[in-house]
Motif scaffolding. Sequence first.
Motif, mmCIF file in Angstrom:
data_model
loop_
_atom_site.group_PDB
_atom_site.id
_atom_site.type_symbol
_atom_site.label_atom_id
_atom_site.label_comp_id
_atom_site.label_asym_id
_atom_site.label_seq_id
_atom_site.Cartn_x
_atom_site.Cartn_y
_atom_site.Cartn_z
ATOM 1 N N THR A 1 0.835 -1.199 0.000
ATOM 2 C CA THR A 1 0.000 0.000 0.000
ATOM 3 C C THR A 1 0.870 1.249 0.000
ATOM 4 O O THR A 1 2.053 1.198 0.324
ATOM 5 N N ALA A 2 0.227 2.373 -0.344
ATOM 6 C CA ALA A 2 0.899 3.680 -0.320
ATOM 7 C C ALA A 2 2.212 3.654 -1.073
ATOM 8 O O ALA A 2 3.248 4.044 -0.567
ATOM 9 N N LEU A 3 2.163 3.178 -2.306
ATOM 10 C CA LEU A 3 3.367 3.142 -3.133
ATOM 11 C C LEU A 3 3.638 4.561 -3.625
ATOM 12 O O LEU A 3 3.193 4.970 -4.701
ATOM 13 N N THR A 4 4.361 5.340 -2.846
ATOM 14 C CA THR A 4 4.527 6.761 -3.146
ATOM 15 C C THR A 4 5.697 7.044 -4.066
ATOM 16 O O THR A 4 5.794 8.111 -4.650
ATOM 17 N N SER A 5 6.630 6.099 -4.172
ATOM 18 C CA SER A 5 7.805 6.357 -4.997
ATOM 19 C C SER A 5 7.568 5.930 -6.429
ATOM 20 O O SER A 5 6.722 5.103 -6.722
ATOM 21 N N VAL B 1 14.644 3.251 -2.017
ATOM 22 C CA VAL B 1 13.331 3.114 -1.410
ATOM 23 C C VAL B 1 13.453 2.589 0.022
ATOM 24 O O VAL B 1 14.457 2.000 0.403
ATOM 25 N N ARG B 2 12.402 2.818 0.779
ATOM 26 C CA ARG B 2 12.273 2.259 2.125
ATOM 27 C C ARG B 2 11.105 1.303 2.103
ATOM 28 O O ARG B 2 9.969 1.695 1.807
ATOM 29 N N VAL B 3 11.371 0.034 2.373
ATOM 30 C CA VAL B 3 10.369 -1.012 2.223
ATOM 31 C C VAL B 3 10.000 -1.578 3.586
ATOM 32 O O VAL B 3 10.872 -1.942 4.384
ATOM 33 N N THR B 4 8.706 -1.644 3.860
ATOM 34 C CA THR B 4 8.204 -2.328 5.048
ATOM 35 C C THR B 4 7.788 -3.727 4.634
ATOM 36 O O THR B 4 7.047 -3.906 3.659
ATOM 37 N N LEU B 5 8.273 -4.724 5.363
ATOM 38 C CA LEU B 5 8.062 -6.121 4.987
ATOM 39 C C LEU B 5 7.261 -6.871 6.039
ATOM 40 O O LEU B 5 7.410 -6.614 7.245
ATOM 41 N N ALA C 1 9.317 6.180 -1.001
ATOM 42 C CA ALA C 1 10.544 6.795 -1.500
ATOM 43 C C ALA C 1 11.527 6.961 -0.366
ATOM 44 O O ALA C 1 11.155 7.310 0.756
ATOM 45 N N GLY C 2 12.784 6.690 -0.654
ATOM 46 C CA GLY C 2 13.820 7.004 0.324
ATOM 47 C C GLY C 2 13.810 8.498 0.548
ATOM 48 O O GLY C 2 13.505 9.275 -0.356
#
Length: 442
Positions: free
Chosen positions: A248-252, A260-264, A283-284
């Motif tokens: 969700t919230a794919l802002t980049s 990028v900063r990825v939550t897993l 986005a980073g």
Amino acid sequence: MSLFDPLPHDPTPAAAAHTPAARPPRRARWSDRLALPAACLAASLALLAGCGGGGGEASTTSASGSTVSTASATDFTEGAITGFGSVIVNGVRYDDSSVKAVDDSGSEIKMALGMTAAVDSGTVDTSSRSAKAHGIRVGSRLRGPVEAGSLVISGSSGSLVVLGQPVDVTDSTVFDDTLAAGLSALSDGAVVEVHALPDSATGRLVATRIESKTSATAYKLVGTVSGLDTTAKSFSIGAAKIAYASATALTSTLADGATVRVTLATTAPATSADAWTATRVDAGRALVSTDTGSVTTVAVRGDISSFTSATSFTVAGVKVDASGATVTPTGSTLAAGVSVVVKGSLSNGVLVATSVVVDSYDKGNGGKGRFELHGTVGSLDTTAKTFVVVGSKVNVTVDYSSSLTWTNGTEATLANGVKVEVRGGVGSTRTKIVATAIKFES
């Protein structure tokens, strides 16, 4: 404008108050203003320059309640926190009395030695190596389990792999209080938070701080996208394959080379060929605004990374064009790992340098004198030979049992309430400073 509007963050209970659904309507979030992925762990200097405020010390309050300065920043640095009594990053003491450090979500965070931080500040006084901090953002590189069989221990150094990312541990890597034995306190599958800086020479991460995170409800990985497959909706960061179809919230804007900063999700892939499931991809944090209408004179301080040539390299995540720059001292060699101060103008996300100064500050005798503390003595224990350096925001325990240099006094001068400057390293303790020098201050 608030300096540190929150970025989207892991939708965990601790951060729930900062998700878009939980916040009342307000001006556009920081993430909405990021038009292209840039390096992580920093704030936007160009956006700051458009905020006004001059050199004043006005402040505002972010959505998270953190006080931040609204004065225009002119300098930026990113690195490990190596001291307190003011926060010290890359050998510069930043007066943080009017700001509060925030994390990825914009929530206030308690700083600690070894954490990686990005600091926006006023102009650095080169004689005193000090400046006024306008904002501090703290963020780790990894949160996840230690890969089975990856732990290598060699004295106080070694290595491990977390989420497919190789991490080197050095003599100056700080561990939190629950990991007083350093790497020996870890085991396969242990969940850790890793603050680290990339080593462009090896392609590996160098840990500056490692913390135990046994109760983590989500994992995290910051890195560069490769092998993007928009059909399969997957990409890789290092050796970690990531599936983002349900994120969700794919802002980049995803692209190979994007940071990028990825939550897993915490469920591990069934096999090494399978992918981790991303719940968010953001986005980073951008070091430099992509607003082409804003060209700002700034200074960026840090170690050179991603070195291509003496005219093209990266410092603290900022791409530098040094083709028209004067390099001092004359005859200095630029290379990966060299500490520099780059001054110039931001244009289309690139720092067009007018000068590059090799910054030869003392990095600390191989880590033994890497850390620096300023404050007053508290909780003095003359039997255990320990005391606490009491600062305005952070207190750090010091061990003075080893051989060290005394200035303006002797061991007998130590007393609660006395002002001191302490230099030292983490040594075998990993969690407290082993003093190599103590200076009594008036």
